[in-house]
Design a protein around this motif. Structure first.
Motif, PDB file in Angstrom:
ATOM      1  N   GLU A 264     -13.839 -14.876  -1.354  1.00 57.54           N
ATOM      2  CA  GLU A 264     -14.130 -13.446  -1.239  1.00 57.54           C
ATOM      3  C   GLU A 264     -15.625 -13.210  -1.038  1.00 57.54           C
ATOM      4  OE1 GLU A 264     -12.503 -11.345  -4.531  1.00 57.54           O
ATOM      5  OE2 GLU A 264     -10.447 -11.405  -3.749  1.00 57.54           O
ATOM      6  N   GLY A 265     -16.452 -14.035  -1.691  1.00 57.62           N
ATOM      7  CA  GLY A 265     -17.896 -13.919  -1.495  1.00 57.62           C
ATOM      8  C   GLY A 265     -18.288 -14.229  -0.063  1.00 57.62           C
ATOM      9  N   ASP A 266     -17.697 -15.282   0.513  1.00 56.60           N
ATOM     10  CA  ASP A 266     -17.993 -15.638   1.903  1.00 56.60           C
ATOM     11  C   ASP A 266     -17.469 -14.580   2.869  1.00 56.60           C
ATOM     12  OD1 ASP A 266     -19.207 -17.882   0.997  1.00 56.60           O
ATOM     13  OD2 ASP A 266     -17.970 -19.307   2.115  1.00 56.60           O
ATOM     14  N   THR A 325      -5.604 -19.620   5.096  1.00 58.13           N
ATOM     15  CA  THR A 325      -5.624 -19.910   3.669  1.00 58.13           C
ATOM     16  C   THR A 325      -4.346 -19.402   3.013  1.00 58.13           C
ATOM     17  OG1 THR A 325      -6.783 -17.819   3.196  1.00 58.13           O
ATOM     18  CG2 THR A 325      -8.141 -19.788   3.556  1.00 58.13           C
ATOM     19  N   GLN A 326      -4.119 -19.836   1.787  1.00 60.22           N
ATOM     20  CA  GLN A 326      -2.918 -19.410   1.064  1.00 60.22           C
ATOM     21  C   GLN A 326      -2.977 -17.908   0.833  1.00 60.22           C
ATOM     22  OE1 GLN A 326      -2.297 -21.492  -2.589  1.00 60.22           O
ATOM     23  NE2 GLN A 326      -0.347 -20.509  -3.033  1.00 60.22           N
ATOM     24  N   GLN A 327      -1.880 -17.230   1.156  1.00 62.61           N
ATOM     25  CA  GLN A 327      -1.874 -15.771   1.120  1.00 62.61           C
ATOM     26  C   GLN A 327      -1.447 -15.253  -0.250  1.00 62.61           C
ATOM     27  OE1 GLN A 327      -3.101 -14.185   3.921  1.00 62.61           O
ATOM     28  NE2 GLN A 327      -3.425 -16.336   4.427  1.00 62.61           N
ATOM     29  N   SER A 328      -2.001 -14.114  -0.633  1.00 58.54           N
ATOM     30  CA  SER A 328      -1.585 -13.392  -1.833  1.00 58.54           C
ATOM     31  C   SER A 328      -1.899 -11.923  -1.608  1.00 58.54           C
ATOM     32  CB  SER A 328      -2.318 -13.909  -3.074  1.00 58.54           C
ATOM     33  OG  SER A 328      -3.717 -13.701  -2.952  1.00 58.54           O
ATOM     34  N   ALA A 329      -1.108 -11.067  -2.254  1.00 57.19           N
ATOM     35  CA  ALA A 329      -1.245  -9.624  -2.014  1.00 57.19           C
ATOM     36  C   ALA A 329      -2.649  -9.126  -2.330  1.00 57.19           C
ATOM     37  CB  ALA A 329      -0.210  -8.864  -2.859  1.00 57.19           C
ATOM     38  N   GLU A 330      -3.335  -9.783  -3.264  1.00 60.26           N
ATOM     39  CA  GLU A 330      -4.676  -9.319  -3.659  1.00 60.26           C
ATOM     40  C   GLU A 330      -5.700  -9.440  -2.536  1.00 60.26           C
ATOM     41  OE1 GLU A 330      -2.784 -11.353  -5.373  1.00 60.26           O
ATOM     42  OE2 GLU A 330      -2.235 -10.103  -7.098  1.00 60.26           O
ATOM     43  N   LYS A 331      -5.421 -10.272  -1.536  1.00 59.93           N
ATOM     44  CA  LYS A 331      -6.372 -10.456  -0.440  1.00 59.93           C
ATOM     45  C   LYS A 331      -6.327  -9.323   0.585  1.00 59.93           C
ATOM     46  CE  LYS A 331      -6.570 -15.531  -0.432  1.00 59.93           C
ATOM     47  NZ  LYS A 331      -6.308 -16.754   0.375  1.00 59.93           N
ATOM     48  N   LEU A 332      -5.342  -8.434   0.455  1.00 59.04           N
ATOM     49  CA  LEU A 332      -5.134  -7.411   1.490  1.00 59.04           C
ATOM     50  C   LEU A 332      -6.401  -6.634   1.798  1.00 59.04           C
ATOM     51  CD1 LEU A 332      -3.296  -5.708   3.338  1.00 59.04           C
ATOM     52  CD2 LEU A 332      -2.848  -4.241   1.346  1.00 59.04           C
ATOM     53  N   PHE A 333      -7.117  -6.212   0.776  1.00 58.37           N
ATOM     54  CA  PHE A 333      -8.232  -5.297   0.999  1.00 58.37           C
ATOM     55  C   PHE A 333      -9.424  -5.994   1.656  1.00 58.37           C
ATOM     56  CE2 PHE A 333      -5.756  -3.891  -2.711  1.00 58.37           C
ATOM     57  CZ  PHE A 333      -5.178  -2.774  -2.119  1.00 58.37           C
ATOM     58  N   LYS A 334      -9.616  -7.278   1.371  1.00 60.94           N
ATOM     59  CA  LYS A 334     -10.642  -8.035   2.085  1.00 60.94           C
ATOM     60  C   LYS A 334     -10.249  -8.181   3.553  1.00 60.94           C
ATOM     61  CE  LYS A 334     -13.935  -9.035  -0.799  1.00 60.94           C
ATOM     62  NZ  LYS A 334     -15.328  -8.545  -0.547  1.00 60.94           N
ATOM     63  N   ALA A 416      -4.859   1.104  -1.498  1.00 57.31           N
ATOM     64  CA  ALA A 416      -4.395   1.015  -0.110  1.00 57.31           C
ATOM     65  C   ALA A 416      -4.504   2.360   0.593  1.00 57.31           C
ATOM     66  CB  ALA A 416      -2.953   0.518  -0.068  1.00 57.31           C
ATOM     67  N   GLY A 417      -4.337   3.450  -0.176  1.00 58.42           N
ATOM     68  CA  GLY A 417      -4.448   4.781   0.421  1.00 58.42           C
ATOM     69  C   GLY A 417      -5.814   5.055   1.022  1.00 58.42           C
ATOM     70  N   VAL A 418      -6.836   4.424   0.457  1.00 54.04           N
ATOM     71  CA  VAL A 418      -8.191   4.584   1.016  1.00 54.04           C
ATOM     72  C   VAL A 418      -8.234   4.052   2.444  1.00 54.04           C
ATOM     73  CG1 VAL A 418     -10.606   3.944   0.728  1.00 54.04           C
ATOM     74  CG2 VAL A 418      -9.194   4.433  -1.288  1.00 54.04           C
ATOM     75  N   TYR A 419      -7.404   3.061   2.737  1.00 60.91           N
ATOM     76  CA  TYR A 419      -7.360   2.434   4.062  1.00 60.91           C
ATOM     77  C   TYR A 419      -6.195   2.962   4.907  1.00 60.91           C
ATOM     78  CZ  TYR A 419     -10.426  -1.181   2.023  1.00 60.91           C
ATOM     79  OH  TYR A 419     -11.450  -1.872   1.417  1.00 60.91           O
ATOM     80  N   LYS A 420      -5.693   4.149   4.590  1.00 59.32           N
ATOM     81  CA  LYS A 420      -4.441   4.599   5.208  1.00 59.32           C
ATOM     82  C   LYS A 420      -4.533   4.655   6.732  1.00 59.32           C
ATOM     83  CE  LYS A 420      -5.171   9.631   4.869  1.00 59.32           C
ATOM     84  NZ  LYS A 420      -5.008   9.942   6.295  1.00 59.32           N
ATOM     85  N   ASP A 421      -5.650   5.091   7.281  1.00 59.24           N
ATOM     86  CA  ASP A 421      -5.769   5.149   8.746  1.00 59.24           C
ATOM     87  C   ASP A 421      -5.749   3.752   9.355  1.00 59.24           C
ATOM     88  OD1 ASP A 421      -5.910   7.898   8.642  1.00 59.24           O
ATOM     89  OD2 ASP A 421      -8.102   7.942   8.565  1.00 59.24           O
TER      90      ASP A 421
END
Length: 654
Positions: A264-266, A325-334, A416-421
């Motif tokens: 996430e830092g990278d 990379t291995q996927q997880s729901a927490e990565k969505l916003f990055k 997720a609503g912040v990214y709705k568009d």
């Protein structure tokens, strides 16, 4: 120390400096010719012959050169060239003397000090170029061949000189300017006191000189050498700029092994770099290209495109590694941040390159990478839905409080609503993929619901997925409510969680816009029904204890029934209070609403029963045995419900 050495070479021969710099470039035929010409220039005796050439009539000779070049070009019989006049040799020596004089014994570069001198030199170089072209039309071995060789050598020396000056302006001027001002190539262009725009790390004057040099080199047939110098210098500057953003190119294998925090830092560094490229670096670089090569738009477009492509390839390699990379729901916003960064970079390229053909490949590569991130984001969102369906914990939350799954999902959806568009754009693009991943039938019904709210407006794909996620959560909560044996507690649990969901939706303008008022009102009705069901299960049964049925026989009050009803009421109320004082209602408003509604039902009924039948009970201790609570006591004890405190029995009024 290295910079001191570099500038000390100014006092030495131009040949040594040029030979050292030439190693940075791939050698072309013209560059080789230039190098051999410079070897002649290293001859001290020859240098002395041209250093003090009389140039007082240089303007007159320049006009004669123009006329002679025109004459050569107009001759039809190229096998019979005219006699070459002496002023061609004189003109050649004047140019060579200018080159020698530009470097003084103390190592100071005189080029750029006098605009009139520089203009004359550059115009003279263009004349030599025209003269070389005109001579080149005649066959080898003719009487003009020696003159062609002579002006070719002069042109090569002039080009070698200009190439070095071009490099100095690109590298030396920028270094000097950054040292003096403390600014970096990363800074946005500023404006000087005269209001003229400055370029990244360069003054407007330096850029103007670069433009004049570039124009002379290109017009003289040395575009390749000019572009090589420019490309290497600017690519080095860009590499420095990227390094300052702390973004490093990391092999795919290492990225795939990274822990979540490091990755996430990278990603954050990558996003900052892409944004920097979109808002500052690429626009400024294109402005510089256009200014330096203002007379050659095609060259400007090509140089910028090549530079941008080299940078973009590094950035897109990182994208390819991240999506593997291995996927997880927490990565969505990055991922969404990366998607938006690429989207903005595409817009920047479109603005920077306008309708140029060279932007097509850049845009295509960026769009493909953006779409890969978007597709991965769709999978991640469905990972959330799968995690909701897969949460089958069998341990009920104590007191019917808000379940951790509810908090997690609604906080996730709120963000997720912040990214709705952005999410809507992604789901519109990947609607076929989304349909294939969806395993619920609710998507189609949600589609119909949204269309019913506004029949003339097509259903938003992300709205459908958002509502589907909430309904999956609702189904899961209903299943979890059955873990409670007490039906009343089931409804408290559903009420708590339903109210929390509504609060999250109402508290976010973006989410409320997604689901629409109709759907929100429907959900509110469901929560109100939980409230009614709870009240019926708990307090409806209590009120049955003090119903008037059976209290009279043949028109007379039947005391044993009245006593039994008071006794049963007391026992049931105490049991309800003991139990439900440990239950939890987190929302203070809902807690208050429940207490008010309970009091509004129980107190009037109890007061009526008490007022109607207390007179038929014997006074004293026997009355107290059955009438343990006054109406005020009941009300006070109701105030102790739902705060999770088993000792909140309240104080009886006497």
């Amino acid at each position: 120390m290295e910079k001191t050495y570099y500038h000390s070479q100014k006092s030495a021969s131009f040949v040594g400096r040029h030979a050292r710099k030439k190693s940075d470039f791939a050698t072309s035929p013209k560059t080789s010719d230039v190098s051999s010409a410079i070897d002649i220039y290293g001859d001290t005796a020859w240098r002395e012959t041209v250093e003090n050439v009389d140039d007082h009539n240089a303007d007159e000779i320049s006009l004669l050169i123009d006329q002679f070049a025109t004459t050569l070009s107009s001759i039809d019989n190229k096998s019979d060239p005219p006699e070459v006049p002496n002023y061609v040799e004189t003109f050649s020596k004047i140019i060579e003397s200018k080159i020698v004089k530009y470097y003084s014994a103390d190592g100071e570069n005189k080029f750029g000090k006098t605009e009139e001198e520089d203009s004359f030199f550059l115009e003279s170089v263009l004349r030599v170029g025209k003269l070389t072209t005109a001579f080149g039309d005649f066959p080898a071995g003719c009487n003009a061949a020696p003159s062609l060789d002579r002006v070719s050598v002069v042109l090569q020396r002039a080009m070698a000189f200009l190439e070095e000056e071009f490099r100095d302006l690109l590298e030396g001027s920028r270094d000097l300017k950054e040292e003096e001002s403390g600014r970096s190539v990363l800074h946005e262009p500023e404006r000087d006191k005269g209001g003229e725009q400055e370029f990244p790390g360069y003054s407007a004057e330096a850029v103007a000189r670069m433009g004049r040099v570039a124009t002379a080199m290109v017009a003289s047939g040395y575009a390749t050498e000019c572009c090589q110098v420019y490309s290497v210098a600017r690519r080095n500057a860009f590499t420095e700029a990227l390094r300052c953003t702390e973004f490093d190119t990391v092999p795919i294998e290492e990225i795939q092994k990274m822990q979540r925090e490091q990755l996430e830092g990278d990603i954050s560094k990558w996003i900052n770099t892409v944004k920097r490229c979109a808002t500052v670096l690429f626009p400024c670089e294109r402005s510089l290209c256009d200014a330096v090569f203002s007379q050659n738009e095609t060259i400007s477009a090509g140089l910028f495109s090549n530079l941008a492509q080299a940078v973009i390839i590094q950035l897109l390699n990182f994208v390819d590694a991240v999506v593997l990379t291995q996927q997880s729901a927490e990565k969505l916003f990055k991922y969404l941040d990366m998607y938006e960064a690429l989207r903005d970079l595409i817009l920047s390229i479109d603005r920077t390159c306008a309708d140029e053909e060279s932007s097509g490949e850049l845009r295509s590569e960026l769009t493909a990478a953006r779409d890969r991130i978007g597709e991965a984001a769709v999978y991640l969102f469905f990972d959330l839905e799968n995690s909701i369906k897969g949460d089958a914990s069998k341990t009920p939350v104590p007191g019917g409080a808000i379940h951790p799954l509810t908090r997690y999902v609604m906080n996730y959806l709120e963000y997720a609503g912040v990214y709705k568009d952005t999410l809507e754009q992604i789901f519109q693009t990947n609607h076929i993929l989304a349909q294939s991943l969806s395993s619920t039938k609710s998507d189609k019904s949600n589609d119909r619901e949204i269309k019913n709210q506004n029949p003339n407006k097509p259903a938003l794909q992300f709205s459908i997925q958002f509502i589907t996620a909430v309904e999956l959560l609702d189904e899961n909560l209903n299943a979890k409510s059955r873990l409670y044996r007490d039906p009343s507690l089931r409804y408290i649990f559903l009420m708590n969680n339903g109210r929390y969901i509504l609060q999250k939706i109402k508290g976010s303008t973006e989410i409320l816009q997604l689901v629409g008022d109709t759907w929100y009102r429907m959900r509110s009705t469901v929560v109100r029904q939980y409230h009614k069901n709870y009240q019926r299960e708990t307090w409806g049964r209590l009120l049955q204890c003090i119903g008037h049925d059976g209290c009279q026989v043949n028109g007379k009050v039947y005391k044993p029934v009245v006593k039994e009803k008071f006794k049963n009421f007391n026992l049931m109320f105490e049991e309800i209070h003991k139990t439900q004082s440990t239950w939890v209602v987190n929302d203070s408003q809902l807690q208050s609403e429940l207490r008010v509604s309970i009091s509004g039902v129980v107190i009037p009924a109890y007061r009526s029963f008490l007022g109607r039948f207390r007179q038929y009970l014997e006074s004293g201790k026997q009355a107290e045995k059955y009438i343990k609570y006054q109406s005020e006591d009941i009300e006070l004890m109701i105030e102790g419900l739902f705060d999770g405190n088993p000792n909140s029995m309240g104080r009886r009024r006497t």
